[in-house]
Motif scaffolding. Structure first.
Motif, short mmCIF file in Angstrom:
data_model
loop_
_atom_site.label_atom_id
_atom_site.label_comp_id
_atom_site.label_asym_id
_atom_site.label_seq_id
_atom_site.Cartn_x
_atom_site.Cartn_y
_atom_site.Cartn_z
N ILE A 77 0.85 -1.19 0.00
CA ILE A 77 0.00 0.00 0.00
C ILE A 77 0.89 1.24 0.00
O ILE A 77 1.88 1.29 0.74
CB ILE A 77 -0.85 0.10 1.28
CG1 ILE A 77 -1.56 -1.23 1.54
CG2 ILE A 77 -1.85 1.23 1.20
CD1 ILE A 77 -2.29 -1.22 2.85
N ILE A 78 0.52 2.23 -0.80
CA ILE A 78 1.23 3.51 -0.76
C ILE A 78 0.21 4.60 -0.46
O ILE A 78 -0.77 4.77 -1.19
CB ILE A 78 1.95 3.81 -2.09
CG1 ILE A 78 2.93 2.68 -2.44
CG2 ILE A 78 2.69 5.16 -2.01
CD1 ILE A 78 3.53 2.79 -3.84
N PHE A 79 0.43 5.31 0.64
CA PHE A 79 -0.43 6.45 0.98
C PHE A 79 0.18 7.71 0.38
O PHE A 79 1.38 7.93 0.51
CB PHE A 79 -0.51 6.63 2.50
CG PHE A 79 -1.39 5.63 3.18
CD1 PHE A 79 -2.72 5.93 3.44
CD2 PHE A 79 -0.89 4.40 3.59
CE1 PHE A 79 -3.55 5.01 4.08
CE2 PHE A 79 -1.71 3.48 4.23
CZ PHE A 79 -3.03 3.78 4.48
N ILE A 80 -0.65 8.53 -0.23
CA ILE A 80 -0.17 9.83 -0.71
C ILE A 80 -0.64 10.89 0.29
O ILE A 80 -1.84 11.09 0.49
CB ILE A 80 -0.72 10.16 -2.13
CG1 ILE A 80 -0.29 9.08 -3.13
CG2 ILE A 80 -0.24 11.55 -2.58
CD1 ILE A 80 -0.77 9.31 -4.56
N GLY A 81 0.34 11.56 0.92
CA GLY A 81 -0.01 12.56 1.95
C GLY A 81 0.72 13.87 1.71
O GLY A 81 1.10 14.54 2.66
N VAL A 82 0.94 14.20 0.45
CA VAL A 82 1.65 15.46 0.17
C VAL A 82 0.65 16.63 0.12
O VAL A 82 -0.56 16.42 0.04
CB VAL A 82 2.44 15.39 -1.17
CG1 VAL A 82 3.59 14.41 -1.04
CG2 VAL A 82 1.54 15.03 -2.33
N GLY A 83 1.18 17.84 0.15
CA GLY A 83 0.32 19.02 0.26
C GLY A 83 -0.44 19.35 -1.03
O GLY A 83 -0.02 18.99 -2.14
N VAL A 113 -2.10 -1.08 -3.76
CA VAL A 113 -3.24 -0.18 -3.52
C VAL A 113 -2.66 1.21 -3.21
O VAL A 113 -1.82 1.35 -2.33
CB VAL A 113 -4.10 -0.68 -2.33
CG1 VAL A 113 -5.19 0.34 -2.00
CG2 VAL A 113 -4.71 -2.04 -2.65
N ILE A 114 -3.11 2.20 -3.97
CA ILE A 114 -2.64 3.58 -3.77
C ILE A 114 -3.76 4.32 -3.04
O ILE A 114 -4.90 4.37 -3.52
CB ILE A 114 -2.39 4.31 -5.12
CG1 ILE A 114 -1.74 3.41 -6.16
CG2 ILE A 114 -1.65 5.62 -4.90
CD1 ILE A 114 -0.34 3.02 -5.90
N VAL A 115 -3.42 4.88 -1.88
CA VAL A 115 -4.44 5.52 -1.05
C VAL A 115 -4.19 7.02 -0.99
O VAL A 115 -3.13 7.46 -0.56
CB VAL A 115 -4.40 4.93 0.39
CG1 VAL A 115 -5.54 5.50 1.22
CG2 VAL A 115 -4.48 3.42 0.34
N VAL A 116 -5.18 7.78 -1.42
CA VAL A 116 -5.01 9.24 -1.46
C VAL A 116 -5.53 9.83 -0.15
O VAL A 116 -6.73 9.82 0.13
CB VAL A 116 -5.74 9.85 -2.67
CG1 VAL A 116 -5.51 11.37 -2.72
CG2 VAL A 116 -5.28 9.19 -3.95
N LYS A 117 -4.60 10.33 0.69
CA LYS A 117 -4.98 10.96 1.96
C LYS A 117 -5.00 12.48 1.82
O LYS A 117 -5.70 13.17 2.55
CB LYS A 117 -3.94 10.60 3.04
CG LYS A 117 -4.32 9.36 3.80
CD LYS A 117 -4.00 9.49 5.27
CE LYS A 117 -4.72 8.45 6.08
NZ LYS A 117 -6.14 8.74 6.30
N SER A 118 -4.21 13.00 0.89
CA SER A 118 -4.21 14.46 0.68
C SER A 118 -5.63 14.91 0.34
O SER A 118 -6.39 14.15 -0.28
CB SER A 118 -3.32 14.81 -0.51
OG SER A 118 -2.03 14.27 -0.38
N THR A 119 -5.95 16.15 0.75
CA THR A 119 -7.27 16.68 0.41
C THR A 119 -7.27 17.12 -1.05
O THR A 119 -6.56 18.06 -1.42
CB THR A 119 -7.61 17.88 1.33
OG1 THR A 119 -7.57 17.42 2.67
CG2 THR A 119 -8.98 18.45 1.02
N VAL A 120 -8.03 16.41 -1.87
CA VAL A 120 -8.00 16.69 -3.31
C VAL A 120 -9.41 16.94 -3.84
O VAL A 120 -10.38 16.36 -3.36
CB VAL A 120 -7.36 15.51 -4.09
CG1 VAL A 120 -5.88 15.40 -3.79
CG2 VAL A 120 -8.07 14.20 -3.81
N PRO A 121 -9.54 17.82 -4.83
CA PRO A 121 -10.87 18.12 -5.37
C PRO A 121 -11.57 16.86 -5.91
O PRO A 121 -10.91 15.91 -6.33
CB PRO A 121 -10.56 19.09 -6.52
CG PRO A 121 -9.23 19.64 -6.22
CD PRO A 121 -8.49 18.60 -5.45
#
Ligand code: UGA
Length: 440
Positions: A77-83, A113-121
């Motif tokens: 799993i890779i979480f994306i938590g960039v700004g 599994v790629i998990v998007v944690k950053s707040t994205v539109p």
């Protein structure tokens, strides 16, 4: 499960450390070598209560690196938590998120599994999936999920470990099952939905909270005019469980890295789709005005701040953080200086960051007493405990004119009435125990 996290800001680092605490093996990736060196030495590059202790407790399960390829290639799993900072037009800047997505595509060597944690539109998860799939270096399957973050700075560790809810936005069973497994030891309700709904839950939650703050601030402004007390009003409203008693503290408006950016981003997105979000627009407008509330109040006492000693207590957007993003001080202090004030400022943790922005022109102090000495007027911008517990008698002892403008309602009016000061706060009666005429 092998987990990699892209980005070690508030979201990425806190998530990584908390997942390690739950027994997972986690590699945190950042492009900043200095930050990585600090984290390897067990030092958190962000000020967040409890984070370093939790890092120390989990160092055997935590890795920190700038080498994204090594971290991503065999991750489950890779979480994306960039700004996702704000662009000039109010929309979200997604270049960091897309940059990481491309790196992931070029690095992974197994299904992931790629998990998007950053707040994205809303709709971004879909674009991330397309971007990754069209840049894959190896023949692997990727599953993209949205898993927004609801932590607050200052309480980030406990907000994550004791999450109010875990929102999982998925388009397939595999991502859903993997995320349920990751969070199986968290005692929190799970909301499993589509990616778009998950993305919207994040924006709608933050924008609703921002609206709640702007609403109470408007009512507070009216309370001042008609002589009601906003704390009693908020207290009375809060007993209604449909309203709730949280986020009804009136003040000089919301700041930080989330509410200002997320209100503008959702408003921008709606406009782009030819839809107007009138309540969100109102929250933004009220907040912009509210930030200047104390400066406007100062005109009741002085026609100008020219040549006056101005004491500023608190620089950060809220207590418990050294973060200055969208802090009301960033607009107020330059205006005071333009107005001719000699500004002395105190903050228990925010001075170093403020100095990077304003190395000159402000006299930084390391105690509240030193800041207040000979001041003509004091502005309180952050409700630090040191301010709330400060002996009120010291304002009149130390200041030349004990005029205190409190943007965070730090003191009980009954205690203020016992000391010789002018005390002007938000949505409450002004206390003038000096019997001094209001305009000096
Ligand atoms: C906010 C949300 O509270 C989190 O749930 C969310 O996860 C986070 O944004 C995010 O999107 O990452 P945060 O910005 O850390 O968290 O700080 P808050 O405690 O929410 O405070 C934001 C601002 O609102 C501060 O300037 C605070 O002073 C102000 N505020 C808060 C008020 O003026 N009145 C209140 O009653 C509450």
């Amino acid at each position: 499960m092998k987990i990699a996290i892209a980005g070690t800001g508030y979201v990425g680092l806190v998530t990584g450390v908390c997942l390690a605490e739950q027994g997972h093996s986690v590699t945190c990736v950042d492009i900043d070598e200095n930050k990585v060196a600090l984290m390897k030495a067990g030092i958190s590059p962000i000020y967040e209560p409890g984070l370093e202790e939790l890092m120390a407790h989990n160092m055997d399960r935590l890795n920190f690196t700038t080498q994204f390829k090594d971290a991503y290639k065999d991750a489950d799993i890779i979480f994306i938590g960039v700004g996702t900072p704000e662009k000039k037009d109010g929309s979200a800047n997604l270049s960091y998120v897309y940059g990481v997505a491309e790196q992931i595509a070029r690095s992974i060597e197994k299904d992931c599994v790629i998990v998007v944690k950053s707040t994205v539109p809303i709709g971004t998860n879909e674009k991330i999936e397309d971007l990754i799939k069209s840049n894959l270096a190896n023949n692997v399957n990727v599953y993209v999920a949205s898993n927004p973050e609801f932590l607050s700075q200052g309480t980030a560790v406990s907000d994550t470990l004791h999450a109010s809810r875990i929102v999982i936005g998925v388009e397939d069973e595999i991502a859903s099952e993997v995320l349920k497994e990751v969070y199986k030891n968290f005692n929190a309700p799970m909301v499993v939905t589509t990616r778009k709904s998950a993305e919207m839950i994040k924006y709608a939650s933050n924008d609703f909270l921002a609206l709640k703050i702007s609403f109470i601030n408007e009512i507070a402004n009216l309370c001042e005019i008609i002589g009601a007390n906003i704390e009693d009003v908020a207290n009375g409203m809060g007993y209604d469980s449909r309203i709730g008693n949280k986020f009804l503290n009136a003040g000089i408006g919301y700041g930080g890295s989330c509410f200002p950016k997320d209100t503008k981003a959702l408003h921008w997105l709606a406009n782009f789709l030819d839809h107007e979000l009138k309540t969100v627009r109102a929250a933004i407008d009220v907040n912009e005005n509210q930030k200047l509330k104390l400066f406007k109040k100062s005109r009741k006492y002085f026609n100008s701040l020219k040549g006056l000693n101005v004491a500023v207590l608190g620089l950060t957007f809220k207590p418990g953080t050294d973060d200055l993003r969208d802090a009301p001080t960033l607009v107020n202090i330059p205006i005071m200086i333009d107005d001719g004030a000699n500004v002395k400022a105190w903050d228990p943790v925010g001075i170093d960051n403020f100095k990077k922005l304003y190395p000159q022109g402000i006299n930084y102090c390391y105690s509240i007493e030193e800041t207040l000495k000979d001041a003509d007027i004091c502005f309180i911008f952050t409700e630090w405990d040191e301010v709330k517990n400060f002996d009120l008698k010291n304002y009149s002892k130390l200041m030349k004119n004990p005029i205190v403008l409190d943007g965070r309602n730090c003191y009980d009016l009954r205690s203020v009435k016992n000391v010789k000061i002018i005390y002007d706060s938000i949505g409450r009666e002004t206390i003038n125990s000096l019997e001094m005429s209001l305009l000096l």
